[in-house]
Design a protein around this motif. Structure first.
Motif, PDB file in Angstrom:
ATOM      1  N   VAL A 257       0.791  -1.438   0.020  1.00  0.00           N
ATOM      2  CA  VAL A 257       0.025   0.014  -0.057  1.00  0.00           C
ATOM      3  C   VAL A 257       0.896   1.220  -0.167  1.00  0.00           C
ATOM      4  N   ASN A 258       0.778   2.002  -0.897  1.00  0.00           N
ATOM      5  CA  ASN A 258       1.467   3.002  -1.145  1.00  0.00           C
ATOM      6  C   ASN A 258       3.248   3.117  -1.014  1.00  0.00           C
ATOM      7  N   ASN A 259       3.686   2.004  -1.572  1.00  0.00           N
ATOM      8  CA  ASN A 259       4.914   1.425  -1.327  1.00  0.00           C
ATOM      9  C   ASN A 259       5.615   1.693   0.028  1.00  0.00           C
ATOM     10  N   ILE A 260       5.096   1.792   1.210  1.00  0.00           N
ATOM     11  CA  ILE A 260       5.583   1.903   2.378  1.00  0.00           C
ATOM     12  C   ILE A 260       6.074   0.847   3.130  1.00  0.00           C
ATOM     13  N   VAL A 261       7.548   0.892   3.389  1.00  0.00           N
ATOM     14  CA  VAL A 261       8.044  -0.140   4.224  1.00  0.00           C
ATOM     15  C   VAL A 261       7.661  -0.681   5.497  1.00  0.00           C
ATOM     16  N   SER A 262       7.321  -1.896   5.585  1.00  0.00           N
ATOM     17  CA  SER A 262       6.714  -2.407   6.819  1.00  0.00           C
ATOM     18  C   SER A 262       7.543  -3.536   7.415  1.00  0.00           C
ATOM     19  N   ASP A 263       8.726  -3.958   6.834  1.00  0.00           N
ATOM     20  CA  ASP A 263       9.683  -4.980   7.360  1.00  0.00           C
ATOM     21  C   ASP A 263      10.875  -4.693   6.727  1.00  0.00           C
ATOM     22  N   PHE A 264      12.138  -5.015   7.386  1.00  0.00           N
ATOM     23  CA  PHE A 264      13.322  -4.938   7.110  1.00  0.00           C
ATOM     24  C   PHE A 264      14.289  -6.223   7.543  1.00  0.00           C
TER      25      PHE A 264
ATOM     26  N   ILE B 298       6.677   3.389  12.875  1.00  0.00           N
ATOM     27  CA  ILE B 298       6.968   4.483  11.828  1.00  0.00           C
ATOM     28  C   ILE B 298       7.348   3.784  10.520  1.00  0.00           C
ATOM     29  N   PRO B 299       6.439   3.918   9.441  1.00  0.00           N
ATOM     30  CA  PRO B 299       6.898   3.057   8.301  1.00  0.00           C
ATOM     31  C   PRO B 299       8.202   3.892   7.793  1.00  0.00           C
ATOM     32  N   GLY B 300       8.924   3.169   6.953  1.00  0.00           N
ATOM     33  CA  GLY B 300      10.250   3.566   6.494  1.00  0.00           C
ATOM     34  C   GLY B 300      11.329   3.648   7.427  1.00  0.00           C
ATOM     35  N   LEU B 301      11.065   3.728   8.722  1.00  0.00           N
ATOM     36  CA  LEU B 301      12.298   4.098   9.719  1.00  0.00           C
ATOM     37  C   LEU B 301      12.995   2.686  10.150  1.00  0.00           C
TER      38      LEU B 301
END
Length: 260
Positions: free
Chosen positions: A156-163, A222-225
């Protein structure tokens, strides 16, 4: 690395001051360094693989011929750098976690060495000499620090959720080094000659206490952090061990030699 190179230079200059006299020469050469065997292997699943790319080598050499025998002794300072293949590094992670986007920064192996040995040369024509060398010495090699990062979005909206992140620390090691070389010299004047050489350079350092860490953070608040403290679920695996890497290479050099 600067401190080590300075120490090697002092050793080299001391030898030069002792032996410099007629029948002696000083040369500077540069060229490509081609990794061989395990050092060149691009299989990221093989622990012995170096994943090394074609790099560059720089030599400063002193040579002294004993009388008119064709025999002589030589000393060399050598520096070499070989990049690490980013695509080979990432391939293993991409296959294991294809839903993540993986990235890393470019890194290189570096080595500095001092070698000494003997050679034999003979004249083919009035201007062309051929030469064979055998040298032994010590080398200091640097294994770079490394960071590999993979991210996955929610769709959804290219939001990073996992890394996921994998790291290893920078290490250096001294090792035995040996070289076999063939070369040619083309005499331009009584003082200067063009030179070319092909050599096989062996070294196999063991890097002590190399630490590798693999961590993952899922459900970022916080998405993307990309912080582990920002993740709802965290997993960290770390292990430390000695790591031995064959770093042998085939080197082709070209340069200029000056009679002393």
């Amino acid at each position: 690395m600067k401190k080590s190179l300075f120490t090697l230079l002092l050793i080299y200059l001391s030898a030069h001051n002792v032996f410099s006299q007629k029948n002696s020469s000083l040369s500077l050469s540069i060229g490509p360094s081609l990794p061989t065997g395990e050092y060149a292997n691009k299989d990221g699943n093989d622990p012995s693989s170096g994943l090394a790319k074609v790099g560059g080598v720089l030599d400063l050499s002193y040579m002294h011929t004993i009388g008119h025998s064709g025999l002589g002794f030589t000393a060399m300072l050598r520096a070499r750098a070989n990049g690490i293949s980013s695509s080979a590094v990432l391939e293993t992670f991409e296959k294991q976690y294809p839903d993540y986007q993986w990235s890393t920064k470019k890194r290189s192996y570096k080595t500095a060495a001092v070698l000494a040995g003997a050679y034999y040369h003979f004249a083919v024509t009035k201007r062309i000499d051929l030469k064979g060398e055998l040298m032994l010495g010590a080398a200091e090699s640097w294994l770079p620090d490394y960071t590999i990062t993979g991210v996955r979005d929610t769709g959804v909206n290219n939001i990073v959720s996992d890394f996921k992140i994998a790291t290893s620390n920078k290490r250096n090691a001294w090792s035995f080094s040996g070289m076999v070389k063939i070369g040619m010299a083309y005499k331009l004047t009584n003082k200067f000659s063009l030179i070319a050489g092909l050599d096989f350079w062996y070294l196999k350092p063991t890097f002590k206490k190399l630490t590798r860490v693999v961590a993952s953070g899922d459900g970022l608040g916080i998405p993307g952090l990309l912080w582990l403290n920002n993740a709802a679920a965290v997993q960290v695996n770390s292990y430390t061990a000695d790591y031995t890497q064959n770093m042998s290479s085939l080197n082709l050099t070209f340069g200029l030699s000056m009679a002393l």
